[in-house]
Design an enzyme around this catalytic site. Structure first.
Site, PDB file in Angstrom:
ATOM      1  N   LYS A  69     -16.226 -39.324  17.088  1.00  0.00           N
ATOM      2  CA  LYS A  69     -17.572 -38.755  17.318  1.00  0.00           C
ATOM      3  C   LYS A  69     -18.023 -37.563  16.916  1.00  0.00           C
ATOM      4  CE  LYS A  69     -17.669 -41.271  21.737  1.00  0.00           C
ATOM      5  NZ  LYS A  69     -17.934 -41.166  23.370  1.00  0.00           N
ATOM      6  N   GLY A 129     -12.615 -33.003  35.520  1.00  0.00           N
ATOM      7  CA  GLY A 129     -12.139 -33.263  34.287  1.00  0.00           C
ATOM      8  C   GLY A 129     -12.993 -32.491  33.389  1.00  0.00           C
ATOM      9  N   GLY A 131     -12.721 -33.419  29.775  1.00  0.00           N
ATOM     10  CA  GLY A 131     -12.527 -34.189  28.348  1.00  0.00           C
ATOM     11  C   GLY A 131     -13.678 -34.513  27.739  1.00  0.00           C
ATOM     12  N   GLY A 132     -13.621 -35.531  26.731  1.00  0.00           N
ATOM     13  CA  GLY A 132     -14.953 -35.720  26.280  1.00  0.00           C
ATOM     14  C   GLY A 132     -15.984 -36.255  26.857  1.00  0.00           C
TER      15      GLY A 132
HETATM   16  P1  NAP Z   1     -10.190 -37.470  27.490  1.00  0.00           P
HETATM   17  O1  NAP Z   1     -11.131 -36.775  26.713  1.00  0.00           O
HETATM   18  O2  NAP Z   1      -8.985 -37.852  27.035  1.00  0.00           O
HETATM   19  O3  NAP Z   1     -10.328 -36.619  28.951  1.00  0.00           O
HETATM   20  C1  NAP Z   1      -9.177 -37.034  29.949  1.00  0.00           C
HETATM   21  C2  NAP Z   1      -9.160 -36.300  31.119  1.00  0.00           C
HETATM   22  O4  NAP Z   1      -8.714 -36.725  32.247  1.00  0.00           O
HETATM   23  C3  NAP Z   1      -8.969 -34.696  31.115  1.00  0.00           C
HETATM   24  O5  NAP Z   1      -9.876 -34.097  31.780  1.00  0.00           O
HETATM   25  C4  NAP Z   1      -7.594 -34.746  31.489  1.00  0.00           C
HETATM   26  O6  NAP Z   1      -7.137 -33.236  31.961  1.00  0.00           O
HETATM   27  C5  NAP Z   1      -7.605 -35.835  32.782  1.00  0.00           C
HETATM   28  N1  NAP Z   1      -6.383 -36.197  33.001  1.00  0.00           N
HETATM   29  C6  NAP Z   1      -5.605 -37.241  32.587  1.00  0.00           C
HETATM   30  N2  NAP Z   1      -4.562 -37.644  33.112  1.00  0.00           N
HETATM   31  C7  NAP Z   1      -4.571 -36.681  34.160  1.00  0.00           C
HETATM   32  C8  NAP Z   1      -3.772 -36.570  35.201  1.00  0.00           C
HETATM   33  N3  NAP Z   1      -2.434 -37.228  35.197  1.00  0.00           N
HETATM   34  N4  NAP Z   1      -3.957 -35.660  36.263  1.00  0.00           N
HETATM   35  C9  NAP Z   1      -5.186 -35.044  36.099  1.00  0.00           C
HETATM   36  N5  NAP Z   1      -5.929 -35.178  35.168  1.00  0.00           N
HETATM   37  C10 NAP Z   1      -5.907 -35.941  34.271  1.00  0.00           C
HETATM   38  O7  NAP Z   1     -10.921 -38.988  28.010  1.00  0.00           O
HETATM   39  P2  NAP Z   1     -12.534 -39.149  28.236  1.00  0.00           P
HETATM   40  O8  NAP Z   1     -13.154 -39.684  26.980  1.00  0.00           O
HETATM   41  O9  NAP Z   1     -13.242 -37.788  28.738  1.00  0.00           O
HETATM   42  O10 NAP Z   1     -12.459 -40.252  29.375  1.00  0.00           O
HETATM   43  C11 NAP Z   1     -11.896 -39.969  30.650  1.00  0.00           C
HETATM   44  C12 NAP Z   1     -12.106 -41.211  31.460  1.00  0.00           C
HETATM   45  O11 NAP Z   1     -13.701 -41.755  31.638  1.00  0.00           O
HETATM   46  C13 NAP Z   1     -11.439 -42.483  30.859  1.00  0.00           C
HETATM   47  O12 NAP Z   1     -10.728 -43.277  32.017  1.00  0.00           O
HETATM   48  C14 NAP Z   1     -12.533 -43.358  30.326  1.00  0.00           C
HETATM   49  O13 NAP Z   1     -12.147 -44.579  30.103  1.00  0.00           O
HETATM   50  C15 NAP Z   1     -13.727 -43.053  31.107  1.00  0.00           C
HETATM   51  N6  NAP Z   1     -15.082 -43.064  30.463  1.00  0.00           N
HETATM   52  C16 NAP Z   1     -15.844 -43.935  31.084  1.00  0.00           C
HETATM   53  C17 NAP Z   1     -17.033 -44.096  30.351  1.00  0.00           C
HETATM   54  C18 NAP Z   1     -18.312 -45.056  30.905  1.00  0.00           C
HETATM   55  O14 NAP Z   1     -19.313 -45.206  30.406  1.00  0.00           O
HETATM   56  N7  NAP Z   1     -18.297 -45.216  32.090  1.00  0.00           N
HETATM   57  C19 NAP Z   1     -17.440 -43.426  29.190  1.00  0.00           C
HETATM   58  C20 NAP Z   1     -16.260 -42.700  28.792  1.00  0.00           C
HETATM   59  C21 NAP Z   1     -15.199 -42.449  29.316  1.00  0.00           C
HETATM   60  P3  NAP Z   1      -6.161 -32.708  30.938  1.00  0.00           P
HETATM   61  O15 NAP Z   1      -7.273 -31.994  29.816  1.00  0.00           O
HETATM   62  O16 NAP Z   1      -5.668 -31.731  31.628  1.00  0.00           O
HETATM   63  O17 NAP Z   1      -5.301 -33.441  30.280  1.00  0.00           O
END
Ligand code: NAP
Length: 284
Positions: A69, A129, A131-132
């Site tokens: 991205k 959170g 993340g992305g």
């Molecule tokens: P990412 O960039 O890897 O970010 C992951 C986030 O989750 C970070 O804030 C991370 O915290 C936190 N996290 C992971 N494990 C954790 C734990 N054990 N305890 C506390 N916090 C934890 O991923 P992302 O792309 O943002 O995606 C995040 C979620 O959203 C995924 O489940 C994905 O499937 C979902 N999603 C859904 C859509 C949709 O259209 N509905 C779109 C995108 C993503 P740290 O920074 O502290 O590691």
């Protein structure tokens, strides 16, 4: 049916085997009778060759997913305002020899709130959170509305970085950050709480980022995790009679917004198309 007039749209990423995007897009194309086919491709470190090759293949556009991205921006001639602020692109359009870049991720989430008539003006929003996905949502909500956003994350530094970035792009808006472990929810001010952490998703289905306690009865809880459809976080909020918003709505809306960009049109009733996809997705 695929015939000599069918054109290609699709998704490029690294591990796209389990993505629901082809199902969602092809279902939408069927509903509005567009002669396109949507396919997903793993490009394995060959972004350069793929983008440069696709320029010559009469392709309308692509979705871009993790991990490309940001990298894809290097191939784009024109970014729209939001993707330029975010420095992240999930949709590209091949347009008269130019590549244009957009980001519909956070806007898809925004649509999922609008769909439910949730008022965002001057509301207090808590994002769990950093993340992305949190980034996409925080930028889109700030771009569209005047709300106060607090971001909490396990890794405190990532919440801080995101907030600093938001502050430098939206100088008239308020953003705060904290470590999720420092969150004090007694008599909480929040109107909307959004889980963007992966807690609740396989293999963490029995985990939830916070306890649903101390919130106003009107507070709305959203989860962007969509597998399972109803996460533990949403189940707990529902038990306490809060309104809840499911993550699948964001996923479908970001796809439909990408189609609006590629085809230069507006769905007559985008909610109806979303419902049509949702019905088939659930029974799939
Ligand atoms: P990412 O960039 O890897 O970010 C992951 C986030 O989750 C970070 O804030 C991370 O915290 C936190 N996290 C992971 N494990 C954790 C734990 N054990 N305890 C506390 N916090 C934890 O991923 P992302 O792309 O943002 O995606 C995040 C979620 O959203 C995924 O489940 C994905 O499937 C979902 N999603 C859904 C859509 C949709 O259209 N509905 C779109 C995108 C993503 P740290 O920074 O502290 O590691």
């Amino acid at each position: 049916m695929i015939d000599d007039k069918t054109r290609l749209i699709g998704l490029i990423g690294e591990d796209t085997r389990k993505t629901s995007s082809p199902f969602i897009h092809n279902k939408a194309l069927e509903i509005v009778a567009k002669n396109y086919a949507y396919l997903a491709f793993d490009v394995k470190d060959n972004l350069d060759k793929v983008i440069n090759g696709l320029k010559y293949m009469n392709i309308k556009g692509l979705n871009i997913t993790i991990p490309y991205k940001e990298e894809v921006i290097g191939y784009i001639d024109e970014l729209d305002e939001l993707s330029n602020m975010m420095k992240s692109v999930n949709t590209i359009k091949f347009d008269n020899g130019k590549i244009k870049g957009f980001n519909t991720d956070g806007l898809g989430f925004y649509m999922s709130l609008k769909d439910e008539d949730i008022d965002l003006k001057n509301k207090n929003i808590l994002i769990l959170g950093a993340g992305g996905a949190a980034r996409g949502i925080a930028f889109a909500l700030s771009f569209k509305e005047n709300s106060n956003i607090d971001i909490v994350n396990r890794n405190y530094k990532k919440a801080q970085d995101l907030v600093l970035d938001l502050r430098s792009n939206f100088k008239d808006k308020e953003f705060k950050f904290n470590a999720i472990s420092n969150l004090n929810l007694k008599n909480s001010k929040y109107d909307i709480v959004i889980n963007t952490t992966s807690l609740g998703m396989y293999p963490n289905e029995n985990k939830t980022p916070i306890l649903i306690d101390g919130f106003k009865s009107t507070c709305v809880f959203c989860d962007i995790v969509y597998k399972p459809h109803e996460t533990l976080f949403l189940k707990e909020a529902k038990k306490k009679n809060h309104k809840i918003i499911y993550g699948i709505n964001m996923l479908i809306y970001q796809a439909l917004l990408a189609q609006e960009i590629w085809f230069d049109y507006k769905f007559e009733d985008i909610n109806l198309v979303k419902e049509g996809i949702l019905k088939d997705l659930k029974s799939n």
